[in-house]
Design an enzyme around this catalytic site. Structure first.
Site, PDB file in Angstrom:
ATOM      1  N   ARG A  91      16.333 -11.719 -15.362  1.00  0.00           N
ATOM      2  CA  ARG A  91      16.707 -11.599 -13.976  1.00  0.00           C
ATOM      3  C   ARG A  91      18.002 -12.851 -13.377  1.00  0.00           C
ATOM      4  NH1 ARG A  91      17.136  -7.386 -15.664  1.00  0.00           N
ATOM      5  NH2 ARG A  91      16.497  -5.196 -14.283  1.00  0.00           N
TER       6      ARG A  91
ATOM      7  N   HIS B 110      24.367  -7.514 -20.385  1.00  0.00           N
ATOM      8  CA  HIS B 110      23.468  -6.942 -20.267  1.00  0.00           C
ATOM      9  C   HIS B 110      22.515  -5.958 -20.941  1.00  0.00           C
ATOM     10  CE1 HIS B 110      20.635  -6.443 -16.274  1.00  0.00           C
ATOM     11  NE2 HIS B 110      19.885  -5.750 -17.089  1.00  0.00           N
TER      12      HIS B 110
END
Lengths: 315, 315
Positions: free
Chosen positions: A228, A276
């Site tokens: 993250r 991502h």
């Protein structure tokens, strides 16, 4: 009458008809309706919601929930939107572990085989070979030894890399040196040529990778962030890359996504920016697992322990 | 007096002191001398030479040879320089098989995980995810099933790819569909999303990858050349890339090396140029194997069958 189960998605992301259809096919005894299409008078009926991505406003409208089932492994955006006492189940999908382990291997090989350097040489039309490092001489360190970190450690170790891992609490994995706790992080970083971050986003992990962490890493080592964005201090990373302390960073996750157009990461020669993409939800398997958890909760009031989120840990 | 063994290297490449030292340490009973430093009067003494790279002129000066031991797996540049009747032993190093199999995996993952496309997107600051293909749905085809091709097939199959292979003669590898002969090549190419070329450079393999071969491959498929340059028709490859029939080519070997500065490959958006780096000789292991073959030949007049080059096949 079938129980109402709202399907909640980030409004900005728009609908996801494949996932909706897959969930419906695996939940024939449930009335699965997209949140926006539910009669407001019925919202308080729902005891279970399925959530795909951050959706705070819609979750607040569901006042009688007992369970929120996430289709994502990372639930940091859901926790603050769900009242205490409501269960949260994250996605624990063996298929995701395979996908993430493949990504860890692919991007490790990308750095191990000097692909960024050879790409720069091609741009300059430079024909120059660099010495090959054998896998057993390449030390790979994995931060975060949950389901995904363990799967990555196994694949990288099977390939022949010298793998170590780090987690908050002690772990044991065959063929992998495991460190834990604050002192363990320093030991992991100082022995790793390539560090793969798979930490979740929690209060305890924010800026784990700061100037001190980059200073612990060997000169010329590299970072792969598949966890993250907030676990990394962007300014400290850029400083470490600019000084040459770090050779390269592969980044799949960011503080703000999409990565803002004026962010230095986009144009930095030593940064590989990915949108991502390393661990997407696999519709078929995620729908089966989410449906199974929802059916079990409706029948018994519980969900499998490995999926249940511990709010105090944040995952 | 110790037997004289000339060490012959391409003059343009210059000396290779690490390899010379390693060979000497594994051949203590031999007088290993670099070709340029041998008294011309002694050249006819040598019955064995060790050759590192193309070296036609120096080989011609050695008039009494029985064996030429190569430190390379590819011997196409040595064969024409060695008279009929003189044995040629190529390098068969298990370490090279590991290195090449790793390269096959690394560059397959590079294409499988869309790295060239995401690199172009980064250049344009474009945040856009593309659907993930699972390894079992990615068909990888390997042309050439010698020691290196078999090692690559095994690693790719173990990773989960749908692997097939092709060779001149029939082969059997567990978990890998094997085709052979002219008709088999068409069958391999038409079912492969990624083709890895590991063919040697022989009269029979020149331009194996021509316009017809690229037409057999699926639209949008890709090529990885880790074998030898002449096995590919460069103009046909460029045409297939320009038309979109092929999506990408990763090229580590070329007709002329270094790749000429004005070659279109350098600047083509769909070509990754590598400076012949995927399978370098590992000094430690190659020296042990070459020394063992040389000692055996000096003692018995033979070398291991798997290393012996068949001039009619060209490898």
């Amino acid at each position: 009458m079938k129980p109402l189960v709202p399907f909640v998605r980030d409004v900005e992301e728009g609908p996801h008809p494949e996932l909706t259809a897959a969930l419906r096919s695996h939940l024939p005894d449930v009335d699965l309706i997209e949140h926006a299409e539910i009669d407001p008078a019925r919202l308080s009926e729902a005891t279970v919601a399925i959530v795909d991505g951050p959706s705070a406003d819609q979750l607040a409208s569901l006042t009688n929930l007992g369970l929120v089932q996430s289709t994502w492994a990372g639930v940091e955006a859901i926790i603050p939107a769900v009242p205490e006492g409501v269960l949260i189940a994250r996605m624990v999908d063996p298929r995701l572990a395979v996908t993430m382990a493949e990504a860890a291997l692919a991007w490790t090989l990308y750095l191990h085989r000097d692909m960024p350097r050879y790409a720069r040489q091609q741009r300059d039309r430079t024909w120059l070979a660099h010495p090959l490092v054998h896998a057993e001489d390449r030390r790979v360190g994995i931060a975060g030894l949950g389901v995904l970190g363990v799967a990555a450690a196994r694949v990288l170790s099977d390939h022949g890399f010298a793998v170590a891992g780090w987690a908050r609490s002690p772990k044991a994995i065959a063929g992998v040196s495991c460190f834990h706790g604050d002192a363990g992080l320093e030991r992991l970083l100082e022995r790793s040529d390539i560090v793969i971050n798979l930490l979740p986003d929690t209060d305890a992990t924010v800026a784990t990778f700061d100037a001190q962490a980059f200073a612990w890493m060997p000169h010329g080592s590299s970072l792969i962030n598949l966890g993250r964005g907030p676990t990394i201090d962007d300014d400290a990373l850029l400083a470490a890359l600019d000084s040459g302390q770090l050779d390269h960073a592969v980044l799949d996750v960011f503080d703000v996504e999409p990565l803002p157009i004026d962010h230095r990461f986009w144009v930095h020669d030593s940064v590989t920016v990915l949108p991502h993409i390393t661990g997407p939800t696999t519709v078929e398997t995620a729908a089966v697992i989410a449906a199974s958890n929802v059916r079990r909760f409706l029948a018994t009031g519980v969900v499998p322990a490995d999926a249940l989120v511990d709010r105090s840990l944040g995952y």
